[in-house]
Scaffold this motif. Structure first.
Motif, PDB file in Angstrom:
ATOM      1  N   UNK A 258      -6.885  13.027 -15.567  1.00 40.19           N
ATOM      2  CA  UNK A 258      -5.714  13.335 -14.744  1.00 40.19           C
ATOM      3  C   UNK A 258      -4.785  12.133 -14.574  1.00 40.19           C
ATOM      4  N   UNK A 259      -4.560  11.401 -15.668  1.00 38.75           N
ATOM      5  CA  UNK A 259      -3.658  10.240 -15.671  1.00 38.75           C
ATOM      6  C   UNK A 259      -4.107   9.119 -14.739  1.00 38.75           C
ATOM      7  N   UNK A 260      -5.386   9.094 -14.392  1.00 38.82           N
ATOM      8  CA  UNK A 260      -5.903   8.047 -13.506  1.00 38.82           C
ATOM      9  C   UNK A 260      -5.824   6.704 -14.230  1.00 38.82           C
ATOM     10  N   UNK A 261      -5.065   5.714 -13.702  1.00 39.30           N
ATOM     11  CA  UNK A 261      -4.803   4.467 -14.443  1.00 39.30           C
ATOM     12  C   UNK A 261      -6.054   3.743 -14.925  1.00 39.30           C
ATOM     13  N   UNK A 262      -7.033   3.568 -14.045  1.00 39.83           N
ATOM     14  CA  UNK A 262      -8.238   2.825 -14.408  1.00 39.83           C
ATOM     15  C   UNK A 262      -9.004   3.527 -15.528  1.00 39.83           C
ATOM     16  N   UNK A 263      -9.213   4.823 -15.379  1.00 39.49           N
ATOM     17  CA  UNK A 263     -10.029   5.544 -16.348  1.00 39.49           C
ATOM     18  C   UNK A 263      -9.283   5.854 -17.644  1.00 39.49           C
TER      19      UNK A 263
ATOM     20  N   UNK B 193       5.117  -3.588   4.105  1.00 37.10           N
ATOM     21  CA  UNK B 193       4.814  -2.422   3.275  1.00 37.10           C
ATOM     22  C   UNK B 193       3.333  -2.095   3.314  1.00 37.10           C
ATOM     23  N   UNK B 194       3.043  -0.809   3.466  1.00 31.72           N
ATOM     24  CA  UNK B 194       1.665  -0.319   3.433  1.00 31.72           C
ATOM     25  C   UNK B 194       1.534   0.574   2.213  1.00 31.72           C
ATOM     26  N   UNK B 195       0.638   0.224   1.309  1.00 28.23           N
ATOM     27  CA  UNK B 195       0.425   1.025   0.099  1.00 28.23           C
ATOM     28  C   UNK B 195      -0.824   1.872   0.298  1.00 28.23           C
ATOM     29  N   UNK B 196      -0.655   3.181   0.213  1.00 30.47           N
ATOM     30  CA  UNK B 196      -1.768   4.101   0.429  1.00 30.47           C
ATOM     31  C   UNK B 196      -1.926   5.013  -0.786  1.00 30.47           C
ATOM     32  N   UNK B 197      -3.129   5.055  -1.308  1.00 30.92           N
ATOM     33  CA  UNK B 197      -3.448   5.949  -2.419  1.00 30.92           C
ATOM     34  C   UNK B 197      -4.951   5.963  -2.583  1.00 30.92           C
ATOM     35  N   UNK B 198      -5.486   6.933  -3.330  1.00 29.52           N
ATOM     36  CA  UNK B 198      -6.913   6.872  -3.679  1.00 29.52           C
ATOM     37  C   UNK B 198      -7.218   5.583  -4.424  1.00 29.52           C
ATOM     38  N   UNK B 199      -8.470   5.177  -4.440  1.00 34.30           N
ATOM     39  CA  UNK B 199      -8.837   3.913  -5.060  1.00 34.30           C
ATOM     40  C   UNK B 199      -8.653   3.947  -6.581  1.00 34.30           C
ATOM     41  N   UNK B 200      -8.443   2.772  -7.107  1.00 35.81           N
ATOM     42  CA  UNK B 200      -8.265   2.549  -8.545  1.00 35.81           C
ATOM     43  C   UNK B 200      -7.029   3.232  -9.117  1.00 35.81           C
ATOM     44  N   UNK B 201      -6.015   3.400  -8.292  1.00 33.97           N
ATOM     45  CA  UNK B 201      -4.753   3.935  -8.798  1.00 33.97           C
ATOM     46  C   UNK B 201      -3.779   2.820  -9.163  1.00 33.97           C
ATOM     47  N   UNK B 202      -4.208   1.567  -9.053  1.00 33.53           N
ATOM     48  CA  UNK B 202      -3.359   0.465  -9.508  1.00 33.53           C
ATOM     49  C   UNK B 202      -2.624  -0.291  -8.419  1.00 33.53           C
ATOM     50  N   UNK B 203      -3.086  -0.184  -7.171  1.00 33.44           N
ATOM     51  CA  UNK B 203      -2.406  -0.888  -6.076  1.00 33.44           C
ATOM     52  C   UNK B 203      -2.447  -2.408  -6.276  1.00 33.44           C
ATOM     53  N   UNK B 204      -3.635  -2.936  -6.574  1.00 35.07           N
ATOM     54  CA  UNK B 204      -3.776  -4.385  -6.746  1.00 35.07           C
ATOM     55  C   UNK B 204      -2.950  -4.881  -7.929  1.00 35.07           C
ATOM     56  N   UNK B 205      -2.911  -4.099  -8.999  1.00 32.42           N
ATOM     57  CA  UNK B 205      -2.126  -4.499 -10.171  1.00 32.42           C
ATOM     58  C   UNK B 205      -0.632  -4.500  -9.858  1.00 32.42           C
ATOM     59  N   UNK B 206      -0.192  -3.526  -9.080  1.00 34.98           N
ATOM     60  CA  UNK B 206       1.221  -3.482  -8.686  1.00 34.98           C
ATOM     61  C   UNK B 206       1.579  -4.720  -7.866  1.00 34.98           C
ATOM     62  N   UNK B 207       0.765  -5.039  -6.871  1.00 39.95           N
ATOM     63  CA  UNK B 207       1.033  -6.201  -6.023  1.00 39.95           C
ATOM     64  C   UNK B 207       1.023  -7.481  -6.854  1.00 39.95           C
ATOM     65  N   UNK B 208       0.040  -7.627  -7.738  1.00 37.23           N
ATOM     66  CA  UNK B 208      -0.043  -8.813  -8.583  1.00 37.23           C
ATOM     67  C   UNK B 208       1.183  -8.933  -9.479  1.00 37.23           C
ATOM     68  N   UNK B 209       1.606  -7.819 -10.049  1.00 35.17           N
ATOM     69  CA  UNK B 209       2.782  -7.814 -10.930  1.00 35.17           C
ATOM     70  C   UNK B 209       4.032  -8.248 -10.173  1.00 35.17           C
ATOM     71  N   UNK B 210       4.242  -7.681  -8.994  1.00 32.10           N
ATOM     72  CA  UNK B 210       5.439  -7.997  -8.200  1.00 32.10           C
ATOM     73  C   UNK B 210       5.374  -9.430  -7.670  1.00 32.10           C
TER      74      UNK B 210
END
Length: 378
Positions: A258-263, A38-55
């Motif tokens: 704009x619903x940005x997870x980090x901010x 799986x390749x996760x692509x998105x702008x930075x700080x959208x929660x990719x690392x948190x998703x991977x850690x959670x899973x």
């Protein structure tokens, strides 16, 4: 007893601090369990690392699954990659010194890495004592390590590679990527997850038809977290800690970034700190100003280094309602010359990681605080 602020920012979040992503969690979990890379692509700080850690945290509860997480931020070349890769794979799959030695014995055929142990905490470090010429015969043993161990122990290994785009900066990046692909593509007992903070660089690695990793796995494109998911999360956090909040103030937090997870977490944290009881509109507006103010010097420096056309396009995006800068009206109003020039300017801003172009061609600020800052200056 002092109530703890229920919001967390600036770090990977899991458990009670992790917001929704139900669809993405199910998608990634299914891929990992079924051997789909799986390749996760998105702008930075959208929660990719948190998703991977959670899973990874949830799946690692199974004794038949081992997880390996590699952060490639400070890894500068191929040799450092191999060293980190081997060390983390062995650490994740071996509990005792004897087990480490056994793994090295059956897994490394072309050379033997030097191993040293710290008796105080049972940790170990791996050092590879081989010359550059040895890479030709030794790299396959290292890259095959998780597959070799998984087959030997009858388990599945999940490997996450964070900041994967950095391999594009290694000396001879095409050669290294080719080596990596040539080995990983044959692994049946290992599932890989690649993600990073530079969206455009990740796309170059996985979307370029001439690149070794083209069509290597399933692309998981992150979307913004919907208001319907974020709203109840925020409202509950405020209310269960004694600071009720009205719908208007929750929306003010979400809409500002704009619903940005980090901010969202950052501004919610500051809002909670500002409120002495029920959250007031002034608590939210003050929090937004506090967050934007923290980045004033940094954003001023970044903006001052841009070309005139780059600055003009960003100013236009701040005032645009659709985020699409190719219309003749947009080009004329902001002195951009032509749509062809817009493409050139936009490409440069994407490379600088200031804006991103979404699947629907909408152009957005990678960092919504940049947009808020520029709005305050316009």
């Amino acid at each position: 007893m002092t109530t703890k602020n229920p919001f967390v920012y600036g770090q990977v979040v899991t458990g009670q601090y992790f917001t929704n992503r139900t669809e993405e969690k199910a998608h990634l979990s299914s891929n990992l369990l079924n051997g789909i890379h799986t390749i996760i692509i998105s702008p930075r700080r959208w929660g990719k690392s948190s998703l991977v850690e959670e899973v990874f945290t949830r799946l690692s509860n199974s004794p038949e699954i081992k997880t390996v997480k590699l952060d490639l931020t400070a890894v500068l070349d191929e040799r450092e990659f191999y060293t980190l890769y081997a060390k983390e794979v062995i650490k994740a799959t071996s509990n005792k010194a004897e087990e480490v030695l056994q793994t090295i014995k059956f897994a490394f055929r072309s050379f033997r890495p030097e191993v040293s142990f710290d008796p105080s905490d049972a940790s170990f470090s791996l050092g590879f004592n081989f010359k550059d010429a040895d890479l030709e015969k030794g790299f396959k043993d290292i890259l095959d390590l998780p597959e070799t161990i998984a087959k030997k122990k009858g388990i599945r290994i999940l490997v996450a590679l964070d900041e994967f785009q950095n391999i594009g900066n290694y000396p001879k990046p095409a050669l290294f990527q080719g080596r990596l692909r040539s080995v990983l593509q044959y692994h049946k007992n290992v599932s890989y997850c690649f993600y990073g903070s530079k969206k455009h660089m990740m796309e170059e690695i996985f979307h370029d038809k001439s690149a070794p990793f083209f069509q290597f796995g399933d692309i998981l494109n992150f979307k913004r977290i919907a208001r319907s998911d974020f709203f109840p999360f925020l409202k509950k956090k405020f209310e269960t800690t004694g600071k009720p909040i009205d719908e208007r103030e929750v929306d003010a937090i979400l809409n500002s970034v704009e619903n940005h997870p980090h901010y969202v977490q950052f501004i919610a944290y500051k809002t909670w700190e500002n409120a002495t009881g029920k959250v007031k509109p002034s608590d939210v507006s003050k929090a937004i100003s506090q967050v934007v103010g923290q980045f004033d010097s940094l954003l001023s420096e970044i903006f001052s280094d841009l070309s005139r056309h780059q600055k003009a396009l960003l100013k236009g995006l701040v005032k645009s309602t659709d985020g699409k800068p190719y219309s003749q009206t947009f080009v004329r109003n902001y002195g951009l010359g032509s749509t062809a020039n817009v493409s050139v300017v936009l490409k440069a801003l994407i490379k600088k990681d200031i804006v991103a172009q979404l699947a629907d061609n909408q152009v957005v600020f990678v960092d919504p605080i940049f947009r808020l800052w520029l709005t305050s200056k316009s």
